[in-house]
Design an enzyme around this catalytic site. Structure first.
Site, PDB file in Angstrom:
ATOM      1  CG  ASP A 179      -2.127   1.294   1.350  1.00  0.00           C
ATOM      2  OD1 ASP A 179      -2.893   0.800   0.576  1.00  0.00           O
ATOM      3  OD2 ASP A 179      -1.587   2.300   1.778  1.00  0.00           O
ATOM      4  CG  ASN A 187      -4.948  10.882  -5.480  1.00  0.00           C
ATOM      5  OD1 ASN A 187      -4.383  11.046  -6.561  1.00  0.00           O
ATOM      6  ND2 ASN A 187      -5.387   9.837  -5.440  1.00  0.00           N
ATOM      7  CG  HIS A 192      -7.619  12.362  -8.467  1.00  0.00           C
ATOM      8  ND1 HIS A 192      -7.809  11.198  -7.962  1.00  0.00           N
ATOM      9  CD2 HIS A 192      -8.381  13.191  -8.261  1.00  0.00           C
ATOM     10  CE1 HIS A 192      -8.715  11.646  -6.743  1.00  0.00           C
ATOM     11  NE2 HIS A 192      -9.159  12.631  -7.072  1.00  0.00           N
ATOM     12  CG  ASP A 196      -4.056   8.297 -12.502  1.00  0.00           C
ATOM     13  OD1 ASP A 196      -4.510   7.850 -11.284  1.00  0.00           O
ATOM     14  OD2 ASP A 196      -5.112   8.638 -13.392  1.00  0.00           O
ATOM     15  CD  GLU A 222      -4.628   3.887  -1.659  1.00  0.00           C
ATOM     16  OE1 GLU A 222      -4.738   4.317  -0.452  1.00  0.00           O
ATOM     17  OE2 GLU A 222      -5.452   3.980  -2.425  1.00  0.00           O
TER      18      GLU A 222
END
Length: 306
Positions: A179, A187, A192, A196, A222
Site C-alpha cells: 500500500d 491526490n 489525481h 496516477d 493504491e
C-alpha cells in the site's frame, strides 16, 4: 491438397532440405476438412495449438513445434522437443500478422511435405486469428488499464490456481500486500493525474525490485499484491524488504512531489488451513499492523495478528 479455400492466408516459409517423405495413409491422418472443423471448435490458444501439433504428427511426423505471437498478444507456445530440421513460417491473414510458427523434425522435410504443411497451416489460420482475438479480449478484461499489470480479477484467477498447485504438489507460496503511504494526501495536494503517475512509477519500481517469477497485480486504489511463487515466509520477508527499500530510494521528484514516496507491506505464507481468500485476509491484517506501527515497513502475518 487444395489451396483455394485459403486464398487470403499468407504463409512465408524457408525452403526445406530435400529428403525422402515419411509414409502417410488416410487411415492414420485426418482429412483437411476434419482438421479444419476440429480446430474451429477451439478458442483457447494453448488447446488450439496442442491439437494442431497432434495433427502435424499424424500428417508430417513432427517432433516439436514452436509458436510466437506478436508483442500485443504476449503468447508463446512450445510443444515436443527440439530437432535438427525445421520449417519456419510467418503467418498472416488478410494482411494481419498472426505470428511465427516453426515445425521441427529430426529428418529433413521434402518439398512435398512442405506443401502438406502449408495445407495444414491453412486450416489453422482462421481458428488462430479467432483465438488470438479472444485472448486479447480476455487479457483486456484481466489487465489494469492504468498500470498495465493484472487487475483484481486476474489476481483471483491466478491465486486460486497457485493454491491448487501447492495443495496437489506441495511447496510454498506467499503474498505481499503493498500500500502506498499517504496516497490520499498526494491526490488531494497534487491532483489525481499526479496520483496516477505515482502509481505507474510504483509499478515499475516494484517490478524492478521483484524477481522475474513474481507476479504483480493492482488490487484496487493504491494497493498492489505481489504473488511470490515457491516462496516461504523467510523468503517473502527478504523480497518485501527489498521492495520497501527500493521504493523509499526511488526518485519521484520529477512528479513534483515535495517528499519521498514510501510503501507499507503485509506478507503472508499459505498454510494448510488457508484458502486464497484467507491468505489475502491475513496479509491485509499484517498490512494494517504495518501502517499502525508507523508505515514504511514490512509486517509478516502471525498468530497474534490472526
Amino acid at each position: 491438397m487444395p489451396h483455394q479455400q485459403f486464398a487470403h492466408a499468407a504463409i512465408d516459409r524457408r525452403p526445406p532440405i530435400p529428403a525422402e517423405p515419411l509414409p502417410m495413409t488416410s487411415s492414420t491422418a485426418p482429412s483437411e476438412l476434419e482438421v479444419l472443423q476440429a480446430l474451429h471448435r477451439e478458442l483457447e490458444c494453448d488447446a488450439l495449438l496442442t491439437h494442431f501439433a497432434q495433427y502435424s504428427v499424424q500428417w508430417l511426423g513432427i517432433d516439436g513445434l514452436h509458436y510466437g505471437s506478436d508483442a500485443a498478444t504476449h503468447f508463446e507456445f512450445d510443444w515436443g522437443r527440439k530437432a535438427r530440421h525445421a520449417l519456419e513460417y510467418r503467418l498472416s491473414l488478410e494482411e494481419q500478422p498472426l505470428g511465427q510458427l516453426q515445425l521441427r523434425r529430426s529428418r529433413a522435410f521434402t518439398e512435398a511435405e512442405a506443401q502438406q504443411a502449408e495445407s495444414l497451416i491453412g486450416a489453422l489460420l482462421f481458428p488462430l486469428s479467432n483465438a488470438l482475438r479472444y485472448r486479447r479480449a480476455m487479457l483486456g478484461a484481466l489487465t489494469d488499464a492504468l498500470t498495465g499489470i493484472g487487475n483484481r480479477n486476474a489476481l483471483e484467477l491466478t491465486l486460486d490456481r497457485e493454491v491448487g498447485i501447492v495443495r496437489r504438489h506441495g511447496g510454498h507460496t506467499s503474498v505481499a500486500l503493498i500500500d502506498a503511504d499517504h496516497f490520499k494526501k498526494i491526490n488531494d495536494t497534487h491532483g489525481h493525474l499526479t496520483g496516477d503517475r505515482v502509481l505507474k512509477t510504483l509499478t515499475k519500481v516494484i517490478n524492478a525490485a521483484a524477481r522475474k517469477t513474481d507476479l504483480l497485480f493492482r488490487y484496487g486504489g493504491e494497493e498492489f499484491v505481489l504473488l511470490l511463487d515457491n516462496t516461504d515466509d523467510d523468503g517473502a520477508a527478504v523480497i518485501a524488504e527489498r521492495i520497501r527499500s527500493a521504493v523509499a530510494d526511488a526518485d519521484f521528484s520529477g512528479l513534483g512531489l515535495e517528499s519521498a514516496v514510501t510503501v507499507s507491506l503485509g506478507i503472508a505464507t499459505l498454510t494448510d488451513s488457508d484458502s486464497a481468500e484467507s491468505l489475502l485476509a491475513r496479509a491485509d491484517r499484517a498490512l494494517y499492523a504495518a501502517k499502525a506501527a508507523g508505515r514504511n515497513r514490512v509486517q509478516a502475518a502471525s498468530e497474534s495478528l490472526d
